[in-house]
Design a protein around this motif. Structure first.
Motif, mmCIF file in Angstrom:
data_model
loop_
_atom_site.group_PDB
_atom_site.id
_atom_site.type_symbol
_atom_site.label_atom_id
_atom_site.label_comp_id
_atom_site.label_asym_id
_atom_site.label_seq_id
_atom_site.Cartn_x
_atom_site.Cartn_y
_atom_site.Cartn_z
ATOM 1 N N GLY A 36 -32.708 -38.830 82.485
ATOM 2 C CA GLY A 36 -33.875 -37.973 82.335
ATOM 3 C C GLY A 36 -34.698 -38.431 81.143
ATOM 4 O O GLY A 36 -34.287 -39.316 80.388
ATOM 5 N N LEU A 37 -35.852 -37.843 80.958
ATOM 6 C CA LEU A 37 -36.708 -38.198 79.833
ATOM 7 C C LEU A 37 -36.123 -37.621 78.543
ATOM 8 O O LEU A 37 -35.957 -36.411 78.424
ATOM 9 N N PRO A 38 -35.800 -38.473 77.578
ATOM 10 C CA PRO A 38 -35.223 -37.958 76.330
ATOM 11 C C PRO A 38 -36.305 -37.402 75.407
ATOM 12 O O PRO A 38 -37.416 -37.933 75.336
ATOM 13 N N GLY A 39 -35.989 -36.319 74.718
ATOM 14 C CA GLY A 39 -36.900 -35.759 73.721
ATOM 15 C C GLY A 39 -38.285 -35.481 74.276
ATOM 16 O O GLY A 39 -38.435 -34.924 75.359
ATOM 17 N N ALA A 40 -39.286 -35.911 73.535
ATOM 18 C CA ALA A 40 -40.681 -35.678 73.925
ATOM 19 C C ALA A 40 -41.281 -36.849 74.709
ATOM 20 O O ALA A 40 -42.470 -36.856 75.009
ATOM 21 N N HIS A 41 -40.464 -37.837 75.047
ATOM 22 C CA HIS A 41 -40.981 -39.015 75.751
ATOM 23 C C HIS A 41 -41.578 -38.633 77.104
ATOM 24 O O HIS A 41 -41.050 -37.787 77.824
ATOM 25 N N HIS A 42 -42.680 -39.268 77.438
ATOM 26 C CA HIS A 42 -43.282 -39.184 78.762
ATOM 27 C C HIS A 42 -44.189 -40.390 78.917
ATOM 28 O O HIS A 42 -44.548 -41.032 77.932
ATOM 29 N N PHE A 43 -44.539 -40.724 80.159
ATOM 30 C CA PHE A 43 -45.237 -41.973 80.422
ATOM 31 C C PHE A 43 -46.553 -41.741 81.145
ATOM 32 O O PHE A 43 -46.613 -40.960 82.097
ATOM 33 N N TYR A 44 -47.575 -42.442 80.697
ATOM 34 C CA TYR A 44 -48.825 -42.570 81.426
ATOM 35 C C TYR A 44 -48.811 -43.980 82.001
ATOM 36 O O TYR A 44 -48.752 -44.955 81.251
ATOM 37 N N ILE A 45 -48.858 -44.077 83.319
ATOM 38 C CA ILE A 45 -48.774 -45.384 83.974
ATOM 39 C C ILE A 45 -50.055 -45.597 84.775
ATOM 40 O O ILE A 45 -50.345 -44.860 85.715
ATOM 41 N N THR A 46 -50.824 -46.605 84.380
ATOM 42 C CA THR A 46 -52.078 -46.939 85.047
ATOM 43 C C THR A 46 -51.841 -48.160 85.918
ATOM 44 O O THR A 46 -51.241 -49.137 85.471
ATOM 45 N N PHE A 47 -52.318 -48.086 87.159
ATOM 46 C CA PHE A 47 -52.098 -49.197 88.079
ATOM 47 C C PHE A 47 -53.298 -49.366 89.005
ATOM 48 O O PHE A 47 -54.093 -48.449 89.194
ATOM 49 N N VAL A 48 -53.395 -50.557 89.573
ATOM 50 C CA VAL A 48 -54.449 -50.887 90.529
ATOM 51 C C VAL A 48 -54.000 -50.380 91.891
ATOM 52 O O VAL A 48 -52.958 -50.806 92.403
ATOM 53 N N THR A 49 -54.769 -49.461 92.463
ATOM 54 C CA THR A 49 -54.338 -48.796 93.699
ATOM 55 C C THR A 49 -54.346 -49.712 94.918
ATOM 56 O O THR A 49 -53.657 -49.438 95.891
ATOM 57 N N ARG A 50 -55.131 -50.765 94.889
ATOM 58 C CA ARG A 50 -55.182 -51.684 96.032
ATOM 59 C C ARG A 50 -54.437 -52.988 95.760
ATOM 60 O O ARG A 50 -54.608 -53.968 96.470
ATOM 61 N N ALA A 51 -53.592 -52.988 94.745
ATOM 62 C CA ALA A 51 -52.806 -54.193 94.459
ATOM 63 C C ALA A 51 -51.751 -54.373 95.549
ATOM 64 O O ALA A 51 -51.328 -53.408 96.199
ATOM 65 N N ALA A 52 -51.337 -55.609 95.727
ATOM 66 C CA ALA A 52 -50.328 -55.920 96.745
ATOM 67 C C ALA A 52 -49.067 -55.111 96.503
ATOM 68 O O ALA A 52 -48.567 -55.029 95.383
ATOM 69 N N ALA A 62 -58.475 -42.738 98.675
ATOM 70 C CA ALA A 62 -59.907 -42.454 98.791
ATOM 71 C C ALA A 62 -60.455 -41.905 97.473
ATOM 72 O O ALA A 62 -61.590 -42.206 97.089
ATOM 73 N N LYS A 63 -59.664 -41.121 96.784
ATOM 74 C CA LYS A 63 -60.104 -40.535 95.513
ATOM 75 C C LYS A 63 -60.048 -41.549 94.371
ATOM 76 O O LYS A 63 -60.834 -41.492 93.435
ATOM 77 N N TYR A 64 -59.092 -42.459 94.433
ATOM 78 C CA TYR A 64 -58.902 -43.480 93.395
ATOM 79 C C TYR A 64 -58.885 -44.857 94.054
ATOM 80 O O TYR A 64 -57.822 -45.476 94.195
ATOM 81 N N PRO A 65 -60.027 -45.367 94.476
ATOM 82 C CA PRO A 65 -60.048 -46.614 95.248
ATOM 83 C C PRO A 65 -59.752 -47.880 94.447
ATOM 84 O O PRO A 65 -59.481 -48.914 95.037
ATOM 85 N N GLN A 66 -59.765 -47.790 93.115
ATOM 86 C CA GLN A 66 -59.522 -48.992 92.332
ATOM 87 C C GLN A 66 -58.329 -48.864 91.400
ATOM 88 O O GLN A 66 -57.474 -49.734 91.367
ATOM 89 N N GLU A 67 -58.299 -47.799 90.632
ATOM 90 C CA GLU A 67 -57.260 -47.651 89.622
ATOM 91 C C GLU A 67 -56.971 -46.170 89.422
ATOM 92 O O GLU A 67 -57.852 -45.333 89.569
ATOM 93 N N MET A 68 -55.733 -45.859 89.087
ATOM 94 C CA MET A 68 -55.395 -44.480 88.757
ATOM 95 C C MET A 68 -54.273 -44.464 87.729
ATOM 96 O O MET A 68 -53.557 -45.458 87.560
ATOM 97 N N THR A 69 -54.149 -43.336 87.047
ATOM 98 C CA THR A 69 -53.090 -43.139 86.076
ATOM 99 C C THR A 69 -52.250 -41.959 86.525
ATOM 100 O O THR A 69 -52.790 -40.908 86.871
ATOM 101 N N VAL A 70 -50.942 -42.152 86.536
ATOM 102 C CA VAL A 70 -50.018 -41.062 86.845
ATOM 103 C C VAL A 70 -49.220 -40.756 85.576
ATOM 104 O O VAL A 70 -49.076 -41.607 84.700
ATOM 105 N N VAL A 71 -48.732 -39.529 85.503
ATOM 106 C CA VAL A 71 -47.952 -39.098 84.350
ATOM 107 C C VAL A 71 -46.555 -38.726 84.821
ATOM 108 O O VAL A 71 -46.400 -37.930 85.746
ATOM 109 N N LEU A 72 -45.560 -39.316 84.194
ATOM 110 C CA LEU A 72 -44.177 -38.919 84.440
ATOM 111 C C LEU A 72 -43.746 -38.091 83.240
ATOM 112 O O LEU A 72 -43.563 -38.615 82.142
#
Length: 156
Positions: A36-52, A62-72
């Motif tokens: 699990g996530l220890p302490g206050a750690h959390h991740f913002y992960i940005t990726f190219v939505t149309r990458a292979a 459709a909402k993020y045709p190029q890039e988006m950031t997700v939070v874990l």
């Protein structure tokens, strides 16, 4: 002045460094999977939505045709960590959506709890976008409004 060509990096150190840093992301995700996530750690992960290799539902794409950031952080499910990618179920508008994200598609990995960030300058390989075929201009659109040229009514 000499005409010597610049040295060629046949070892491809830049690529090797990026692969090693992507391994840091994978190791962090593997730890989260195991403990699990220890302490206050959390991740913002940005990726190219149309990458292979990226798999996102069509409405998200459709909402993020190029890039988006997700939070874990608090609300994620079914985290799976593999050698070349990870997958996770996140909620968008309250609805669960499965995402598959290859590490090579990630452009930024950020843990704001400790101000740790990895940023990748090399662009990931992007899959070609399949656009629907456009009918010739003189072909009327089926079951839709008719387009009429107003040129014939304009004063010259």
């Amino acid at each position: 002045m000499t005409d010597q060509a610049p040295p060629v990096d046949e070892m491809q150190y830049e690529r090797l460094a990026h692969e090693a840093l992507r391994g840091v992301m994978r190791a962090a995700l593997e730890r989260v999977l195991a403990e699990g996530l220890p302490g206050a750690h959390h991740f913002y992960i940005t990726f190219v939505t149309r990458a292979a290799g990226v798999v996102v539902p069509p409405d998200i794409l459709a909402k993020y045709p190029q890039e988006m950031t997700v939070v874990l952080q608090h609300q994620y499910e079914d985290l799976r960590v593999e050698e070349a990618r990870f997958s996770v179920k996140l909620r968008f508008g309250g609805l669960p959506k499965n995402l598959v994200i290859p590490y090579a598609a990630i452009t930024r990995f950020y843990d704001p709890s400790v101000q740790f960030m990895l940023q990748f300058e090399e662009p990931p390989v992007v899959e070609p976008v399949e656009e629907p075929p456009v009918p010739p201009a003189d072909t009327p659109a089926p079951d839709g409004p008719k387009v009429v040229s107003l040129d014939q009514f304009r004063k010259k």
